[in-house]
Motif scaffolding. Structure first.
Motif, PDB file in Angstrom:
ATOM      1  N   PRO A 118     -92.621 -26.418 -24.503  1.00  0.00           N
ATOM      2  CA  PRO A 118     -92.096 -25.837 -23.259  1.00  0.00           C
ATOM      3  C   PRO A 118     -91.605 -24.402 -23.459  1.00  0.00           C
ATOM      4  O   PRO A 118     -91.093 -24.039 -24.513  1.00  0.00           O
ATOM      5  N   ASP A 119     -91.788 -23.601 -22.441  1.00  0.00           N
ATOM      6  CA  ASP A 119     -91.349 -22.202 -22.437  1.00  0.00           C
ATOM      7  C   ASP A 119     -90.272 -22.036 -21.373  1.00  0.00           C
ATOM      8  O   ASP A 119     -90.547 -22.156 -20.172  1.00  0.00           O
ATOM      9  N   GLY A 120     -89.056 -21.761 -21.808  1.00  0.00           N
ATOM     10  CA  GLY A 120     -87.927 -21.682 -20.900  1.00  0.00           C
ATOM     11  C   GLY A 120     -87.661 -20.272 -20.399  1.00  0.00           C
ATOM     12  O   GLY A 120     -88.304 -19.296 -20.795  1.00  0.00           O
ATOM     13  N   PHE A 121     -86.675 -20.190 -19.520  1.00  0.00           N
ATOM     14  CA  PHE A 121     -86.271 -18.914 -18.935  1.00  0.00           C
ATOM     15  C   PHE A 121     -84.794 -18.987 -18.597  1.00  0.00           C
ATOM     16  O   PHE A 121     -84.302 -20.019 -18.140  1.00  0.00           O
ATOM     17  N   GLU A 122     -84.096 -17.891 -18.840  1.00  0.00           N
ATOM     18  CA  GLU A 122     -82.669 -17.809 -18.510  1.00  0.00           C
ATOM     19  C   GLU A 122     -82.373 -16.407 -17.988  1.00  0.00           C
ATOM     20  O   GLU A 122     -82.852 -15.418 -18.556  1.00  0.00           O
ATOM     21  N   GLN A 123     -81.603 -16.328 -16.902  1.00  0.00           N
ATOM     22  CA  GLN A 123     -81.253 -15.023 -16.347  1.00  0.00           C
ATOM     23  C   GLN A 123     -79.849 -15.045 -15.754  1.00  0.00           C
ATOM     24  O   GLN A 123     -79.459 -15.992 -15.070  1.00  0.00           O
ATOM     25  N   LEU A 124     -79.103 -13.987 -16.026  1.00  0.00           N
ATOM     26  CA  LEU A 124     -77.801 -13.740 -15.408  1.00  0.00           C
ATOM     27  C   LEU A 124     -77.915 -12.462 -14.593  1.00  0.00           C
ATOM     28  O   LEU A 124     -78.421 -11.446 -15.090  1.00  0.00           O
ATOM     29  N   ALA A 125     -77.472 -12.509 -13.331  1.00  0.00           N
ATOM     30  CA  ALA A 125     -77.548 -11.341 -12.446  1.00  0.00           C
ATOM     31  C   ALA A 125     -76.210 -11.156 -11.743  1.00  0.00           C
ATOM     32  O   ALA A 125     -75.581 -12.128 -11.310  1.00  0.00           O
TER      33      ALA A 125
ATOM     34  N   THR B 234     -71.394 -10.429  -5.948  1.00  0.00           N
ATOM     35  CA  THR B 234     -72.290 -11.571  -5.951  1.00  0.00           C
ATOM     36  C   THR B 234     -72.864 -11.756  -7.349  1.00  0.00           C
ATOM     37  O   THR B 234     -72.927 -10.800  -8.139  1.00  0.00           O
ATOM     38  N   GLY B 235     -73.255 -12.971  -7.661  1.00  0.00           N
ATOM     39  CA  GLY B 235     -73.820 -13.240  -8.978  1.00  0.00           C
ATOM     40  C   GLY B 235     -74.633 -14.518  -8.975  1.00  0.00           C
ATOM     41  O   GLY B 235     -74.476 -15.375  -8.090  1.00  0.00           O
ATOM     42  N   SER B 236     -75.516 -14.654  -9.947  1.00  0.00           N
ATOM     43  CA  SER B 236     -76.291 -15.878 -10.089  1.00  0.00           C
ATOM     44  C   SER B 236     -76.634 -16.106 -11.555  1.00  0.00           C
ATOM     45  O   SER B 236     -76.694 -15.157 -12.351  1.00  0.00           O
ATOM     46  N   TRP B 237     -76.829 -17.372 -11.894  1.00  0.00           N
ATOM     47  CA  TRP B 237     -77.241 -17.761 -13.250  1.00  0.00           C
ATOM     48  C   TRP B 237     -78.306 -18.835 -13.121  1.00  0.00           C
ATOM     49  O   TRP B 237     -78.171 -19.783 -12.339  1.00  0.00           O
ATOM     50  N   TYR B 238     -79.374 -18.668 -13.902  1.00  0.00           N
ATOM     51  CA  TYR B 238     -80.501 -19.595 -13.851  1.00  0.00           C
ATOM     52  C   TYR B 238     -80.952 -19.891 -15.267  1.00  0.00           C
ATOM     53  O   TYR B 238     -81.078 -18.975 -16.086  1.00  0.00           O
ATOM     54  N   ARG B 239     -81.182 -21.152 -15.561  1.00  0.00           N
ATOM     55  CA  ARG B 239     -81.775 -21.516 -16.848  1.00  0.00           C
ATOM     56  C   ARG B 239     -82.662 -22.742 -16.660  1.00  0.00           C
ATOM     57  O   ARG B 239     -82.380 -23.618 -15.846  1.00  0.00           O
ATOM     58  N   THR B 240     -83.760 -22.773 -17.399  1.00  0.00           N
ATOM     59  CA  THR B 240     -84.662 -23.908 -17.352  1.00  0.00           C
ATOM     60  C   THR B 240     -85.361 -24.055 -18.687  1.00  0.00           C
ATOM     61  O   THR B 240     -85.625 -23.058 -19.374  1.00  0.00           O
ATOM     62  N   ASP B 241     -85.636 -25.310 -19.061  1.00  0.00           N
ATOM     63  CA  ASP B 241     -86.449 -25.550 -20.254  1.00  0.00           C
ATOM     64  C   ASP B 241     -87.914 -25.229 -19.988  1.00  0.00           C
ATOM     65  O   ASP B 241     -88.674 -24.951 -20.916  1.00  0.00           O
ATOM     66  N   GLY B 242     -88.320 -25.290 -18.711  1.00  0.00           N
ATOM     67  CA  GLY B 242     -89.674 -24.930 -18.343  1.00  0.00           C
ATOM     68  C   GLY B 242     -90.726 -25.898 -18.843  1.00  0.00           C
ATOM     69  O   GLY B 242     -90.453 -27.063 -19.145  1.00  0.00           O
ATOM     70  N   PHE B 243     -91.937 -25.407 -18.930  1.00  0.00           N
ATOM     71  CA  PHE B 243     -93.081 -26.165 -19.409  1.00  0.00           C
ATOM     72  C   PHE B 243     -93.974 -25.200 -20.170  1.00  0.00           C
ATOM     73  O   PHE B 243     -93.750 -23.982 -20.152  1.00  0.00           O
ATOM     74  N   SER B 244     -94.987 -25.686 -20.830  1.00  0.00           N
ATOM     75  CA  SER B 244     -95.858 -24.810 -21.604  1.00  0.00           C
ATOM     76  C   SER B 244     -96.564 -23.823 -20.683  1.00  0.00           C
ATOM     77  O   SER B 244     -97.242 -24.208 -19.734  1.00  0.00           O
ATOM     78  N   THR B 245     -96.384 -22.536 -20.983  1.00  0.00           N
ATOM     79  CA  THR B 245     -97.082 -21.512 -20.205  1.00  0.00           C
ATOM     80  C   THR B 245     -98.591 -21.649 -20.368  1.00  0.00           C
ATOM     81  O   THR B 245     -99.347 -21.542 -19.403  1.00  0.00           O
ATOM     82  N   ALA B 246     -99.034 -21.891 -21.580  1.00  0.00           N
ATOM     83  CA  ALA B 246    -100.461 -22.071 -21.845  1.00  0.00           C
ATOM     84  C   ALA B 246    -100.906 -23.440 -21.365  1.00  0.00           C
ATOM     85  O   ALA B 246    -100.291 -24.461 -21.678  1.00  0.00           O
TER      86      ALA B 246
END
Length: 625
Positions: A217-224, A199-211
């Motif tokens: 914007p503060d993004g996030f990317e993950q491969l699992a 199994t596997g997943s990939w996620y990415r987003t430009d996000g928004f300002s954490t503060a």
């Protein structure tokens, strides 16, 4: 193959596809009848019917995960009574989960039965910001102290996430707000006496300002990635293995000069995790044994705007364990187990450290007719602070057509972390945090089908809680050689309240469900509320499936006010978030779906100074072969 499916369904590391699947007369795997019992692994460490435990447990399967949609675990977790969440920013940001008012670090989190908390983290907890649901097959959630079975960390409760396991292949891809792309896939092969899955997943987003004060914007990317293997060596002996890996990159905001106020920065954090196990299961006429070796490792690197590393840590743990159950005589069973764990950590600006802990437990069980009871005890010995004993008991009694009374009493403890013991701020004289909890509940039916009603009252008292002690202007005593501060067993806390669940089939295809929690927490030293513990939380959700296949759903999350800090000086206002969902099958193999999160664009914070996501629309497609 029939034996494999049975073994997998009663395995500690079972996944929903196995526990809910059977073979038809042609040998093909099909979904089992909805009346199949719900299996939990968090109650006693071995698979058991939820109705045979007096502890408060819910199980969320893959079907519900897919119905809720998306990779964000909080969307599913918020359906758990007694559970509250706080997140520093968007998906990927640090996410704390509190069960019945316990600290986030007092929740034991397992993936496929493997402990995945970061030993290098100061509090030793698990960050749910790094948990996405693309590779998850089932969430098994226990509320209440249960260190008798699980040892350290199980003060607030236990969450076990099982990796997806499917024959054939399935996958999804979705796109939406903030340039977010999420894809996941799972597949597996099975034959006479074996199963292998990936199994596997990939996620990415430009996000928004954490503060909340920022605009960048503060993004996030993950491969699992994950995999599992089951092989029948003999008719009674099975070997198994799980392996999981993930890597994530998160944009952070910080405290830039000259004001050093929380604001936009270009800092980043990379988190690399791997964990897995290798073991065997032996099933005799009266004796079941499961032995395993497992490991978990979490590495973090924080970097500034130039890419230079400003902080790095690596937490590592290894464990060997043996669990068993012996059917002693008639309705009496004896469950037992022993575990040895070795942990170590290394971090910037802090000396490295290591420790080990050994634990063993025994639990007597009785089940006859509609009565089930358990009582057990455990002893743990830590290489740095000594021994700790835990006790627990539970009772379940069925009556009427579909009613059940349940009660449980449990003790929990949390060993001081390596950072709290051995860092430059450490105190080698720390003792473990301890708790005693009890609950009493009545329940009708089964979660997710028919008429389901549940009401639970609970209380947990905790002592020797570990807190940071400032040494500013203090010398000598506990502050000797600790000019900036240290840790000490300084606090006591109490949490009590009620949890309510309800679900009704209002009409063909239409189901309305909801959970509500009243959680009253108090720092018994100061008399103030515990930080970020709203007294009132509720989630209402409805689902409708039309005769022609269209599925519609809504989720309404209501969260009451709380305080952001231990001194109760910063108030967090309550909020409401409303989501809409829809899905439509195009064929037996393909379905399109979509949702609108935060339909009314509510502006709220679960951590002071940190943004939360506004309105966002997402569309996707999933396919099965």
């Amino acid at each position: 193959m029939r034996k494999y499916l049975f073994l997998a369904s009663v395995s500690l590391f079972s996944s929903t596809a196995f526990a809910q699947s059977v073979e038809d007369e042609d040998g093909a795997i099909v979904l089992a009848d909805a009346t199949q019992p719900t299996i939990t692994v968090t109650a006693n460490g071995l698979s058991t019917n939820v109705e045979n435990t007096g502890q408060a447990v819910i199980v969320v399967d893959r079907a519900e995960i897919e119905a809720v949609q998306g990779g964000d675990a909080t969307r599913v977790l918020q359906r758990t009574p007694g559970l509250s969440l706080s997140r520093s920013g968007g998906v990927g940001g640090f996410t704390a989960v509190n069960i019945r008012g316990a600290n986030a670090e007092q929740l034991l989190v397992l993936v496929d039965g493997v402990r995945v908390a970061d030993p290098a983290a100061p509090g030793g907890g698990f960050d749910f910001g790094n948990l996405l649901l693309g590779t998850a097959g089932k969430l098994d959630i226990l509320r209440g102290s249960n260190s008798t079975i699980w040892g350290s960390d199980a003060i607030g409760g236990v969450i076990d996430i099982s990796t997806r396991g499917e024959t054939g292949a399935s996958g999804n891809i979705e796109y939406g707000a903030r340039d977010t792309l999420f894809a996941s896939a799972a597949g597996g092969l099975s034959g006479e006496g074996y199963y292998a899955g990936l199994t596997g997943s990939w996620y990415r987003t430009d996000g928004f300002s954490t503060a909340a004060s920022g605009t960048e914007p503060d993004g996030f990317e993950q491969l699992a990635l994950g995999g599992q293997l089951f092989v029948d060596v003999t008719s009674n002996l099975e070997v198994f293995a799980h392996a999981n890996w993930s890597e994530g990159d998160l944009d952070l905001d910080g405290f830039p000069p000259p004001t050093y106020a929380f604001a936009d920065t270009l800092e980043t954090q990379e988190t690399r995790r791997h964990w897995g196990d290798l073991g065997f299961a032996w099933y005799g006429n009266d004796l079941t044994l499961r032995g395993s070796y497992s490991l978990s490792d979490t590495e973090r690197d924080n970097r500034d705007a130039t890419g230079a590393t400003t902080f790095a840590s690596d937490g590592h743990s290894e464990r060997v364990a043996l669990r068993g159950e012996y059917r002693a005589i008639g309705p009496v069973t004896v469950a037992f187990g022993a575990e040895q764990e070795w942990t170590d950590y290394a971090a910037s600006f802090s000396p490295a450290g290591e420790a080990d802990i050994f634990g063993a437990y025994v639990q007597l069980g009785f089940a006859m007719g509609r009565v089930a009871a358990h009582v057990g005890s455990r002893v743990d010995d830590h290489s740095l602070f000594g021994s700790n004993a835990s006790y627990g008991a539970d009772l379940s009694y069925g009556f009427g057509t579909d009613w059940r009374l349940r009660a449980s009493l449990g003790e929990g403890f949390k060993a001081p972390t390596l950072f709290q013991l051995l860092s430059d701020y450490g105190n080698p004289l720390l003792q473990p945090e301890e708790s005693t909890s009890f609950d009493l509940g009545i329940e009708k039916g089964t979660r997710g089908r028919g008429t389901h009603l549940a009401l639970t009252a609970f209380r947990r008292d905790s002592e020797d809680l570990i807190g940071f002690v400032s040494c500013f202007g203090v010398s000598g005593g506990i502050c000797t050689d600790r000019p900036f501060g240290t840790y000490d067993n300084t606090a006591r806390a109490r949490a009590q309240g009620i949890e309510a669940e309800a679900g009704f089939d209002l009409a063909p295809g239409l189901r309305l469900s909801g959970v509500y929690s009243f959680v009253d927490t108090e720092d018994r030293t100061t008399g103030l509320d515990l930080a970020r513990r709203p007294r009132h939380t509720a989630t209402l959700f409805a689902d409708y499936e039309a005769p022609f296949g269209l599925k519609l759903g809504t989720d309404l999350r209501l969260v009451g006010a709380s305080f952001d800090d231990a001194g109760n000086a910063v108030r967090l206002d309550g909020y409401e978030v409303f989501d809409l969902r829809a899905a439509m099958p195009l064929s037996d193999a393909v379905e399109i779906y979509g949702r609108i999160e935060n339909v009314f664009d509510a502006d709220y914070q679960s951590v002071a100074g940190y943004n939360s996501p506004g309105r966002g629309a997402f569309v996707g497609v999933r396919a099965r072969m």
